[in-house]
Motif scaffolding. Structure first.
Motif, PDB file in Angstrom:
ATOM      1  N   ILE A 107       0.857  -1.185   0.000  1.00  0.00           N
ATOM      2  CA  ILE A 107       0.000   0.000   0.000  1.00  0.00           C
ATOM      3  C   ILE A 107       0.887   1.226   0.000  1.00  0.00           C
ATOM      4  N   GLY A 108       0.728   2.024  -1.029  1.00  0.00           N
ATOM      5  CA  GLY A 108       1.451   3.279  -1.094  1.00  0.00           C
ATOM      6  C   GLY A 108       0.565   4.372  -0.544  1.00  0.00           C
ATOM      7  N   ILE A 109       1.025   5.027   0.516  1.00  0.00           N
ATOM      8  CA  ILE A 109       0.235   6.121   1.092  1.00  0.00           C
ATOM      9  C   ILE A 109       1.148   7.323   1.320  1.00  0.00           C
ATOM     10  N   ASP A 110       0.505   8.476   1.489  1.00  0.00           N
ATOM     11  CA  ASP A 110       1.271   9.686   1.746  1.00  0.00           C
ATOM     12  C   ASP A 110       1.446   9.802   3.252  1.00  0.00           C
ATOM     13  N   LEU A 111       2.607   9.407   3.730  1.00  0.00           N
ATOM     14  CA  LEU A 111       2.813   9.370   5.171  1.00  0.00           C
ATOM     15  C   LEU A 111       2.753  10.740   5.820  1.00  0.00           C
ATOM     16  N   LEU A 112       2.889  11.781   5.001  1.00  0.00           N
ATOM     17  CA  LEU A 112       2.850  13.129   5.581  1.00  0.00           C
ATOM     18  C   LEU A 112       1.451  13.447   6.102  1.00  0.00           C
ATOM     19  N   GLY A 113       0.451  12.944   5.401  1.00  0.00           N
ATOM     20  CA  GLY A 113      -0.891  13.373   5.774  1.00  0.00           C
ATOM     21  C   GLY A 113      -1.874  12.249   5.926  1.00  0.00           C
ATOM     22  N   ASP A 114      -1.384  11.045   6.030  1.00  0.00           N
ATOM     23  CA  ASP A 114      -2.307   9.918   6.039  1.00  0.00           C
ATOM     24  C   ASP A 114      -2.944   9.671   7.398  1.00  0.00           C
ATOM     25  N   ARG A 115      -2.422  10.338   8.432  1.00  0.00           N
ATOM     26  CA  ARG A 115      -2.947  10.059   9.768  1.00  0.00           C
ATOM     27  C   ARG A 115      -4.414  10.444   9.912  1.00  0.00           C
ATOM     28  N   GLU A 116      -4.882  11.345   9.055  1.00  0.00           N
ATOM     29  CA  GLU A 116      -6.294  11.726   9.064  1.00  0.00           C
ATOM     30  C   GLU A 116      -7.155  10.542   8.610  1.00  0.00           C
ATOM     31  N   MET A 117      -6.533   9.632   7.880  1.00  0.00           N
ATOM     32  CA  MET A 117      -7.300   8.597   7.217  1.00  0.00           C
ATOM     33  C   MET A 117      -7.231   7.246   7.925  1.00  0.00           C
ATOM     34  N   ARG A 118      -6.054   6.888   8.359  1.00  0.00           N
ATOM     35  CA  ARG A 118      -5.874   5.548   8.920  1.00  0.00           C
ATOM     36  C   ARG A 118      -5.320   5.627  10.342  1.00  0.00           C
ATOM     37  N   ASP A 119      -5.776   4.694  11.170  1.00  0.00           N
ATOM     38  CA  ASP A 119      -5.363   4.694  12.567  1.00  0.00           C
ATOM     39  C   ASP A 119      -4.051   3.968  12.755  1.00  0.00           C
ATOM     40  N   TYR A 120      -3.010   4.698  12.820  1.00  0.00           N
ATOM     41  CA  TYR A 120      -1.729   4.122  13.199  1.00  0.00           C
ATOM     42  C   TYR A 120      -0.794   5.263  13.518  1.00  0.00           C
ATOM     43  N   GLY A 121       0.193   4.950  14.232  1.00  0.00           N
ATOM     44  CA  GLY A 121       1.230   5.931  14.504  1.00  0.00           C
ATOM     45  C   GLY A 121       2.537   5.199  14.406  1.00  0.00           C
ATOM     46  N   PHE A 122       3.579   5.931  14.283  1.00  0.00           N
ATOM     47  CA  PHE A 122       4.862   5.248  14.170  1.00  0.00           C
ATOM     48  C   PHE A 122       5.676   5.429  15.438  1.00  0.00           C
ATOM     49  N   GLU A 123       4.940   5.552  16.507  1.00  0.00           N
ATOM     50  CA  GLU A 123       5.630   5.665  17.782  1.00  0.00           C
ATOM     51  C   GLU A 123       5.021   4.654  18.722  1.00  0.00           C
ATOM     52  N   GLY A 124       5.650   4.525  19.867  1.00  0.00           N
ATOM     53  CA  GLY A 124       5.097   3.693  20.932  1.00  0.00           C
ATOM     54  C   GLY A 124       5.079   2.229  20.554  1.00  0.00           C
ATOM     55  N   ASP A 125       4.111   1.538  21.156  1.00  0.00           N
ATOM     56  CA  ASP A 125       4.086   0.091  20.982  1.00  0.00           C
ATOM     57  C   ASP A 125       3.448  -0.315  19.666  1.00  0.00           C
ATOM     58  N   ASP A 126       2.619   0.575  19.105  1.00  0.00           N
ATOM     59  CA  ASP A 126       1.885   0.199  17.892  1.00  0.00           C
ATOM     60  C   ASP A 126       2.793   0.045  16.694  1.00  0.00           C
ATOM     61  N   ALA A 127       3.729   0.916  16.600  1.00  0.00           N
ATOM     62  CA  ALA A 127       4.564   0.882  15.410  1.00  0.00           C
ATOM     63  C   ALA A 127       5.909   1.514  15.718  1.00  0.00           C
ATOM     64  N   ASP A 128       6.826   1.244  14.891  1.00  0.00           N
ATOM     65  CA  ASP A 128       8.150   1.795  15.106  1.00  0.00           C
ATOM     66  C   ASP A 128       8.707   2.197  13.745  1.00  0.00           C
ATOM     67  N   LEU A 129       8.743   3.486  13.503  1.00  0.00           N
ATOM     68  CA  LEU A 129       9.319   3.963  12.256  1.00  0.00           C
ATOM     69  C   LEU A 129      10.674   4.558  12.624  1.00  0.00           C
ATOM     70  N   ASP A 130      11.693   3.921  12.163  1.00  0.00           N
ATOM     71  CA  ASP A 130      13.026   4.246  12.642  1.00  0.00           C
ATOM     72  C   ASP A 130      13.381   5.715  12.423  1.00  0.00           C
ATOM     73  N   ASP A 131      13.200   6.200  11.202  1.00  0.00           N
ATOM     74  CA  ASP A 131      13.522   7.590  10.906  1.00  0.00           C
ATOM     75  C   ASP A 131      12.618   8.071   9.774  1.00  0.00           C
ATOM     76  N   PRO A 132      11.600   8.860  10.089  1.00  0.00           N
ATOM     77  CA  PRO A 132      10.645   9.275   9.060  1.00  0.00           C
ATOM     78  C   PRO A 132      11.287   9.978   7.868  1.00  0.00           C
ATOM     79  N   LEU A 133      12.329  10.785   8.137  1.00  0.00           N
ATOM     80  CA  LEU A 133      12.957  11.497   7.024  1.00  0.00           C
ATOM     81  C   LEU A 133      13.697  10.518   6.116  1.00  0.00           C
ATOM     82  N   LEU A 134      14.369   9.593   6.756  1.00  0.00           N
ATOM     83  CA  LEU A 134      15.095   8.582   5.977  1.00  0.00           C
ATOM     84  C   LEU A 134      14.086   7.766   5.169  1.00  0.00           C
ATOM     85  N   PHE A 135      12.952   7.482   5.797  1.00  0.00           N
ATOM     86  CA  PHE A 135      11.911   6.710   5.122  1.00  0.00           C
ATOM     87  C   PHE A 135      11.454   7.429   3.851  1.00  0.00           C
ATOM     88  N   LEU A 136      11.224   8.732   3.971  1.00  0.00           N
ATOM     89  CA  LEU A 136      10.743   9.492   2.818  1.00  0.00           C
ATOM     90  C   LEU A 136      11.842   9.682   1.777  1.00  0.00           C
TER      91      LEU A 136
END
Lengths: 850, 269
Positions: A107-136
């Motif tokens: 699934i390709g999504i726009d991580l900059l603004g997708d939080r309005e649409m889907r329930d997830y975060g890249f922090e805490g226990d739910d998810a772990d996004l190592d480095d958002p800038l590196l990701f982009l």
């Protein structure tokens, strides 16, 4: 009742373990077939719906367009009143280098603004996004669900190669999602990446697959839909995720519907197997019944005793069948998923979880099948007077009564089935159900008398070649008409199913083979997508000129297919350079001709429709098809109707100039390349590959390879149907074994006397094998016309109802030959155990039997 | 009776007088806050500014991510144009961010450029609360503060880091474009009218969810500049620090620096 069950029934079971086990096995196979197909089917459909829902997240509306939504539409939509947020999405199903991991949904999504649409975060226990800038910043960035990462042994920073249109592409894990909510989509086999990286990876150009839209609190769905439809025009589809899920479900509906018939047949065959076993059990236990009745048992108690036995077998068989079904359903789901992906471009992934409803249904079916099968014999048992019960052999020898009424009723039922098939009074599932029910009743009523008639004719013939064994087997079969007709019924039904469904598959395949030979006539096919129904990548239109300049190339046609909705169904709209196409392709016209087609499409802006489109929507030459193009509705007059198997929902074909004019989209699915006479196809292929290398994904297939690939896809489509055919044969095989075991047990005393009179064990074994062969032969002879009728029903009314196609009928000679070889072997094998049992019987014990 | 009425009249008079004086005080405070902010803007306005920043993000688990960027600004507050170009680590080098203020009532235009994609992407208004490339700043925080977009009121005085400060409440005006925040409390150093801290309240917050502090003030070329910025996300327990180096004011910027073409130019700054 409990006392009777414990003493009479249990002692009978102890004495006839093998027969009881085989009966049980019949129920188990029937229920297992049903539960596995139903649960796999349910999981597939639920998976498709749930994936749509989960991926949609908080989106209330989704905007799609054939060929993709242009990027600039997002800005346009954002500025509309009532729109709270929009988010672009690209979806693609891929496989990984590790095939055992199954399909992966990207699934390709726009991580900059997708939080309005889907329930997830890249922090805490739910998810772990190592480095958002590196990701982009890195286009190879991927986020996997923890579940998938664990399966694939992926850690942050670790990589995995994906099979994508451009070849193998390695992606790097830069984040992990806990599988809940959105990330549970596609059974957790999910990879998230940046939508713009996905655009590039999957060749979407500057388009998205869809735009997810969230409305402001004060805007209703209806208002939002109206606003968007007004602003975007008719080329865009604005629908809720639920509606879109339904639409996707509809696409695979035809595929799914076929399995209902398979399940139904498996159960029907099971019913006859149980009927046979109980019927024989009643006959075997006539003396017990007589004793019971003499001791004061009422007819109702006797009936209840047999029904209770059936209930126990039904419950145990239902339970075991459900368990077996659950274990094989995962494999079924995998086959189904692969097929729907290849054929329709949609699939779902996940683990089959047996829903309570299917467990309940399976149990009820097991119990119901047993009770239905045992009902008649139990009723017969209850009606046996004690005096008759003690008169040994009188009942067995009595042929079933009222043959004339039965035959008449059977002929009427079967005749009505044929008449209804020729002129259906109503449509839909009720038509199919009525046809199958009436046909089934007709066959059931006619099989008994007809099989007896056939045996009466066959036995003298067989006796000529094997005087002793032939007479013995003939006596055994004709001496117990009920047992014989029950076994033949199960056999005939199985073979009807095999010949009918197999015949239908064969006819379909042959029709498609012929069509492919006529239609796919160019030398090379240059594709960007391996999937036939879901363009993973589209070529730019300008590539045609480059290909034309290659040495050895005679002509290049640009084939493009889109799949818009037409009257709620997803049809196929195709376009190509018609004048060139007609130079090499032979169309089978059902209305109009080549001249009309050429003039109509190239000079008059008309279209051609497929025969199934014409039938489904009742449109012919001179009438108009209204299609939705980006600029609005466009009407095309039909110039001709041709036989075409491109889409089971119908195809509209137009000249490429018309498509370019109205759709303003020059992208191409397949380039059809013809080489100059004398040119080496392999060399031209190498030149094309070299030309496209590093620029576009390119699958360059020769005509033979392309046809072979489509044939493989068609074979995959029927793979599971073949499994059900095998199961049907297995149930029939069990029927023969059971019937022969019963036959031997019933004739223990007779066999003992024969042995005492000097009969050799080999003669007895031969008679039992002959009995099996006769059962199979009569079953096959009866199944020949009924199988043909069933095939004709599938190819005609049923295919027309679902697809609009009427398949030409080809008799399944191959299957018949296979059956003629396999059935004697299977029957002989089925007779092996009973024959050995008969050969080993001791004379003294046998004569003392009973 | 008359005494009672008289007392009653007196009481009404006292209450009325108190209310009026409070209202007048509030109006006076309001006017003062605006004047203070205007004065602050006038004092610290520069034509351009550029610096090299070292960015450090520390999450609640203590994990540290470091980045380097170069920042260029032209204009100030409501007419500011800003370009940030990441320089370090190599994996993110070239990533650019451009923010161009628009007239009152409109949010600035913002774009992020990713060199690997060779294209910019526009930051939509809906995404203004999204984290700016994984830091504790969001896209709105990356805009220049323009007091004209806020209703302001002086709330009192308070000492911050040993400096006496004016405490000013700034509430986004409806006509000032959409804001992520419901309220900002600004702490303006009294002696030099320089912003030392912002308490940021998102919608529904009773306590500030983020704190923005500016420290290590130095006078560079006659202009005060905080060489250390810190954004603390109280809810997420994470902190982003930017240390500014090589600060230069009023250096003429190339004409095309703050354009999309330049943002999309490989290696352009």
């Amino acid at each position: 009742m409990r006392f009777l069950l414990r003493t009479l029934s249990l002692s009978y079971v102890r004495r006839h373990k093998a027969k009881t086990l085989l009966t049980l096995l019949g129920v188990v196979v029937g229920v297992a077939t049903f539960s596995s197909i139903e649960s796999a089917k349910g999981t597939l459909v639920k998976g498709i719906r749930s994936t749509v829902d989960r991926v949609a997240g908080k989106a209330q509306l989704q905007i799609t367009m054939e060929g993709g939504v242009p990027e600039e539409v997002q800005e346009q939509v954002r500025s509309l009143p009532g729109i709270r947020a929009t988010s672009p999405v690209i979806e693609q199903i891929v496989s990984t280098e590790k095939g055992e991991l199954g399909s992966l949904m990207v699934i390709g999504i726009d991580l900059l603004g997708d939080r309005e649409m889907r329930d997830y975060g890249f922090e805490g226990d739910d998810a772990d996004l190592d480095d958002p800038l590196l990701f982009l910043a890195q286009p190879d960035s991927a986020i996997f669900t923890r579940q998938f990462a664990e399966k694939a042994d992926l850690k942050i920073g670790g990589g995995i190669a994906l099979k994508i249109p451009k070849g193998m592409k390695r992606v790097t894990t830069r984040g992990l999602l806990t599988p809940k909510g959105f990330s549970e989509a596609f059974g957790g086999n999910l990879m998230v990446m940046d939508v713009y990286a996905a655009q590039d990876l999957f060749g979407r150009g500057r388009r998205f697959d869809r735009l997810d839209v969230r409305l402001t609190e004060e805007t209703s769905i209806a208002q939002g839909t109206a606003t968007l439809e007004k602003a975007l025009g008719p080329a865009y589809r604005v629908e809720t995720p639920g509606k879109r899920g339904e639409q996707i479900e509809k696409i695979v509906a035809n595929f799914i519907a076929g399995f209902n018939i398979s399940s139904g047949f498996a159960l029907a065959i099971g019913i006859f197997l149980i009927f046979n076993v109980f019927n024989v059990a009643v006959n075997r236990r006539r003396r017990d019944i007589g004793t019971l009745r003499a001791l004061g048992a009422t007819p109702r108690q006797v009936q209840l005793l047999f029904l209770s036995e059936a209930l126990v077998i039904g419950i145990v068989g239902g339970l075991l069948g459900t368990l077996v079904g659950t274990t094989v359903s995962q494999a079924f789901l995998q086959i189904m998923g692969q097929t729907t992906e290849t054929m329709y471009g949609v699939t779902s992934s996940g683990v089959v979880r047996l829903p309570p409803v299917i467990v309940l249904e399976s149990m009820l079916l097991g119990v119901g099948t047993s009770l239905i099968g045992a009902w008649g014999p139990a009723l017969t048992a209850s009606r046996i007077p004690p005096t008759e019960a003690f008169a040994k052999g009188a009942f067995q020898a009595r042929p079933p009564g009222r043959s004339v009424v039965r035959i008449t009723a059977g002929v009427v039922a079967l005749g009505s089935t044929i008449l209804m098939a020729l002129r259906p009074p109503f449509g839909g599932n009720s038509f199919i159900f009525t046809e199958l029910l009436l046909g089934g009743v007709g066959i059931v009523l006619l099989v008994g008398p007809l099989s007896r008639l056939l045996l009466i004719c066959l036995v003298p013939l067989v006796t000529r070649f094997a005087p002793v064994a032939g007479r013995l087997s003939g006596d055994a079969l004709l001496g117990n008409a009920r047992r014989t007709s029950g076994t033949i019924m199960a056999m005939a039904l199985s073979l009807t199913f095999v010949l009918g469904l197999g015949g239908y598959m064969g006819s379909t395949k042959k029709a498609l083979d012929r069509w492919m030979l006529d239609a796919l006539t160019c030398d090379l096919f240059v594709r960007a997508s391996a999937n036939f129904n879901r363009p993973d990548f589209l070529f730019p239109g300008g590539l045609r000129d480059e290909l034309l300049q290659l040495p050895g190339v005679k002509s290049v046609e640009s084939f493009r297919a889109t799949r818009p909705l037409y009257q709620g169904h997803q049809i196929q709209v195709t376009s190509i350079e018609i004048s060139q196409l007609l130079e090499r392709m032979k169309y089978d016209f059902t209305q109009g001709d080549k001249g009309l087609m050429l003039r109509g499409l190239t000079q008059e802006g008309k279209c051609v429709v497929s025969d199934n489109f014409s039938r489904r929507y009742k449109l012919g030459v001179g009438q108009q098809v209204e299609l939705t193009a980006p600029g609005g509705k466009v009407r095309f007059t039909i110039a001709a109707v041709v036989r075409d198997y491109g889409s089971d929902q119908g195809t509209v074909l137009m000249d490429r100039t018309q498509f370019l004019r109205y759709w303003q989209d020059d992208r191409v699915d397949i380039y059809d390349v013809s080489v100059l006479p004398g040119a080496n196809v392999a060399q031209v292929r190498d030149l094309i590959r070299a030309k496209l290398a590093g620029r576009y994904p390119a699958l360059v297939s020769t005509r033979q390879e392309f046809i072979a690939e489509i044939t493989k896809a068609i074979d995959a489509f029927y793979a599971l149907t073949r499994v059900t055919l095998f199961l049907a044969l297995l149930v029939a095989f069990l029927g023969i074994v059971t019937a022969l075991l019963i036959s031997v047990a019933e004739r223990t005393r007779e066999i003992g006397i024969l042995k005492a009179l000097g009969a050799f064990p080999s003669q007895l074994a031969r008679s039992i094998i002959l009995e099996a062969l006769l059962l199979a032969l009569v079953g096959l002879v009866l199944a020949l016309p009924s199988g043909n009728l069933f095939a004709a029903f599938m190819e005609g009314p049923l295919a027309e109802l679902f697809t609009g196609w009427i398949m030409p009928h080809f008799y399944p000679w191959e299957i018949l030959v296979q059956l003629l070889i396999a059935l004697p072997l299977i029957s002989a094998f089925a007779a092996w155990v009973p024959a050995r049992q008969a050969g080993r019987l001791k004379i003294t014990e046998s004569i003392e039997y009973e | 009776m008359s005494i009672k009425r008289s007392c009653g009249n007196n009481a009404i008079g006292i209450v009325t007088a108190a209310l009026l004086s409070a209202l007048c005080a509030a109006m006076a405070w309001g006017a003062d806050a605006r004047a203070l902010l205007k004065e602050s803007e006038n004092r610290h306005r520069t034509k351009t500014q550029q610096y090299a920043g070292n960015l450090t993000v520390v999450n609640k688990d203590g994990k540290v991510r470091k980045k380097g960027w170069k920042s260029f600004r032209q204009g100030y507050a409501g007419d500011a144009r800003n370009l940030i170009r990441f320089t370090d680590p190599p994996e993110v080098k070239g990533v650019g961010f451009l923010s161009i203020s628009r007239s009152a009532g409109q949010n600035p235009d913002q774009w992020l450029y990713l060199p690997s994609m060779k294209r910019e992407r526009r930051i939509a208004t809906q995404d203004r609360d999204a984290s700016f490339v994984g830091t504790d700043f969001n896209y709105e925080d990356m805009e220049e503060f323009d007091h004209e977009k806020y209703k302001v009121a002086l709330q009192g005085e308070q000492t911050v880091e040993g400096y006496a400060c004016y405490v000013i409440a700034a509430t986004p005006r409806e006509s000032g474009g959409q804001s992520v925040y419901e309220k900002k409390i600004l702490y303006l150093r009294k002696d030099i009218l320089y912003l030392l801290r912002e308490d940021l309240y998102q919608k529904g917050d009773r306590q500030p969810s983020k704190l923005f502090t500016l420290s290590d003030l130095q006078n560079v070329d006659g202009h005060w500049a905080a060489k250390k910025w810190e954004m603390t996300n109280i809810n997420k327990e994470s902190k982003t620090t930017v240390v500014l180096k090589e600060i230069v004011f009023d250096k003429p910027q190339p004409a095309g620096r703050f354009t999309l073409q330049n943002l999309n130019r490989e290696g352009g700054d």
